[in-house]
Design a protein around this motif. Structure first.
Motif, PDB file in Angstrom:
ATOM      1  N   HIS A 141     108.517   2.226  32.333  1.00 44.27           N
ATOM      2  CA  HIS A 141     107.813   1.355  31.493  1.00 44.27           C
ATOM      3  C   HIS A 141     108.108   0.071  32.136  1.00 44.27           C
ATOM      4  CE1 HIS A 141     107.169  -1.811  28.485  1.00 44.27           C
ATOM      5  NE2 HIS A 141     108.394  -2.267  28.731  1.00 44.27           N
ATOM      6  N   CYS A 144     107.269  -6.802  30.690  1.00 44.23           N
ATOM      7  CA  CYS A 144     106.349  -7.851  30.952  1.00 44.23           C
ATOM      8  C   CYS A 144     106.857  -8.787  31.996  1.00 44.23           C
ATOM      9  CB  CYS A 144     106.395  -8.550  29.488  1.00 44.23           C
ATOM     10  SG  CYS A 144     105.648  -7.667  28.186  1.00 44.23           S
ATOM     11  N   GLY A 173      99.720   3.533  27.403  1.00 45.33           N
ATOM     12  CA  GLY A 173     100.073   2.246  27.148  1.00 45.33           C
ATOM     13  C   GLY A 173     101.223   1.661  27.859  1.00 45.33           C
ATOM     14  N   GLU A 175     101.402  -0.591  29.950  1.00 47.82           N
ATOM     15  CA  GLU A 175     101.494  -2.103  30.269  1.00 47.82           C
ATOM     16  C   GLU A 175     101.496  -2.894  28.912  1.00 47.82           C
ATOM     17  OE1 GLU A 175      98.362  -3.682  32.834  1.00 47.82           O
ATOM     18  OE2 GLU A 175      99.002  -2.134  34.544  1.00 47.82           O
ATOM     19  N   GLU A 176     101.699  -2.264  27.761  1.00 45.84           N
ATOM     20  CA  GLU A 176     101.976  -2.761  26.536  1.00 45.84           C
ATOM     21  C   GLU A 176     103.483  -3.147  26.384  1.00 45.84           C
ATOM     22  OE1 GLU A 176     100.382  -0.366  23.651  1.00 45.84           O
ATOM     23  OE2 GLU A 176      98.461  -0.410  24.341  1.00 45.84           O
ATOM     24  N   CYS A 177     103.595  -4.705  25.626  1.00 42.19           N
ATOM     25  CA  CYS A 177     104.965  -5.123  25.674  1.00 42.19           C
ATOM     26  C   CYS A 177     105.906  -3.953  24.574  1.00 42.19           C
ATOM     27  CB  CYS A 177     104.960  -6.262  24.804  1.00 42.19           C
ATOM     28  SG  CYS A 177     106.767  -7.074  24.441  1.00 42.19           S
ATOM     29  N   CYS A 178     107.021  -3.888  24.847  1.00 40.34           N
ATOM     30  CA  CYS A 178     107.965  -2.999  24.066  1.00 40.34           C
ATOM     31  C   CYS A 178     108.256  -3.599  22.844  1.00 40.34           C
ATOM     32  CB  CYS A 178     109.397  -2.478  24.860  1.00 40.34           C
ATOM     33  SG  CYS A 178     110.431  -4.053  25.259  1.00 40.34           S
ATOM     34  N   MET A 195     106.196  -2.653  17.550  1.00 39.17           N
ATOM     35  CA  MET A 195     105.757  -2.573  18.731  1.00 39.17           C
ATOM     36  C   MET A 195     106.505  -1.555  19.571  1.00 39.17           C
ATOM     37  SD  MET A 195     105.073  -6.595  19.837  1.00 39.17           S
ATOM     38  CE  MET A 195     104.596  -6.496  21.439  1.00 39.17           C
ATOM     39  N   ASP A 198     105.698   2.040  18.838  1.00 36.82           N
ATOM     40  CA  ASP A 198     104.491   2.235  19.287  1.00 36.82           C
ATOM     41  C   ASP A 198     104.939   2.685  20.873  1.00 36.82           C
ATOM     42  OD1 ASP A 198     102.928   2.007  17.313  1.00 36.82           O
ATOM     43  OD2 ASP A 198     102.389  -0.113  18.197  1.00 36.82           O
ATOM     44  N   LYS A 199     105.858   2.114  21.443  1.00 33.23           N
ATOM     45  CA  LYS A 199     106.182   2.304  22.913  1.00 33.23           C
ATOM     46  C   LYS A 199     107.025   3.608  22.973  1.00 33.23           C
ATOM     47  CE  LYS A 199     106.012   0.086  25.944  1.00 33.23           C
ATOM     48  NZ  LYS A 199     105.010   0.239  27.040  1.00 33.23           N
ATOM     49  N   ASN A 202     104.826   6.579  22.516  1.00 29.09           N
ATOM     50  CA  ASN A 202     104.157   6.979  23.547  1.00 29.09           C
ATOM     51  C   ASN A 202     105.022   7.789  24.529  1.00 29.09           C
ATOM     52  OD1 ASN A 202     101.497   5.908  22.762  1.00 29.09           O
ATOM     53  ND2 ASN A 202     101.892   3.932  23.424  1.00 29.09           N
TER      54      ASN A 202
END
Length: 251
Positions: A141, A144, A173, A175-178, A195, A198-199, A202
């Motif tokens: 991961h 950010c 995903g 590059e999406e924020c945790c 969020m 979601d992390k 994934n």
């Protein structure tokens, strides 16, 4: 080259094994690492919460403690970003408010020689194969601050790809924020939790044993979410993977 470890508050208080891993790793690569005992908080928590003037003494303290070193290495993209990106802003703001250039002058020497760990390994030492051995499946991961603040790019991945025994699996995903974001997780708890979930969903879809990142503040949030969702995956800091060897495996 005189090299100092800037451990950060979170690691000092909660994740000291990460600091030990950084020292073990760098010493294996022939780097003598010093730990300045006078180091304190870099001021990130104050600055990001709006207490910007109160963060200034901490910036001066950082410059005073680390100014004599040739390189300052930290296992934290967020604190590295504080020094590299926000210390100059603090100096410029003080100047704009008519308080002179003393803050800008104080922090200027430490800004360009502060490195996040993977930057130091790849850019300064010129290595990607650090002699690590970690026979696990891992998904990475990119946090950010490391991704957007410092622009770490593929440095962490290149290091992981060179670890013997490690199978790196793509994180959907990535590059999406945790959802951590420091005080964001406190002030916007419901959004932060969503969020994080979601992390973790994934990450779980990769079937990896370990979720790796280069910042323990994000791993703290991710690990807590993993625990609540009862996901059979471990959060592990990148430094601990890179420090692991066949002779001295990660516990």
């Amino acid at each position: 080259m005189r090299v100092a470890l800037f451990l950060t508050c979170v690691n000092d208080a909660l994740y000291p094994d990460t600091g030990r891993a950084v020292v073990k790793l760098l010493e294996r690569l022939g780097v003598d690492v010093e730990f300045p005992m006078g180091q304190t908080c870099c001021g990130q928590a104050h600055y990001n919460t709006g207490y910007r003037r109160q963060a200034e003494p901490l910036a001066r303290r950082f410059a005073e403690v680390f100014g004599e070193y040739d390189a300052i290495v930290t296992p934290s993209g967020s604190c590295g970003t504080m020094v590299r990106e926000l210390y100059p802003r603090m100096g410029a703001r003080a100047r704009a408010e008519g308080r002179g250039d003393s803050l800008a002058q104080a922090v200027a020497p430490v800004v360009p020689k502060t490195y996040e760990l993977t930057e130091f390994l790849v850019d300064v030492l010129g290595v990607t194969d650090v002699g690590a051995y970690f026979p696990r499946t891992v998904t990475y991961h990119p946090t950010c601050h490391g991704l957007r603040g410092l622009g770490l790019g593929d440095r962490p991945r290149r290091l992981l790809e060179s670890v013997r025994g490690l199978e790196l699996r793509e994180l959907p995903g990535a590059e999406e924020c945790c959802g951590f974001g420091g005080t964001f997780a406190v002030k916007n708890a419901d959004v932060s939790v969503a969020m994080g979930e979601d992390k973790i969903r994934n990450a779980a879809s990769t079937g990896a044993d370990v979720l790796c990142a280069a910042d323990n503040s994000c791993l703290m949030h991710i690990g807590g979410t993993m625990s609540r969702l009862k996901v059979g995956m471990r959060p592990v800091h990148l430094a601990e993977i890179l420090a692991s060897t066949e002779e001295e495996p990660l516990v």
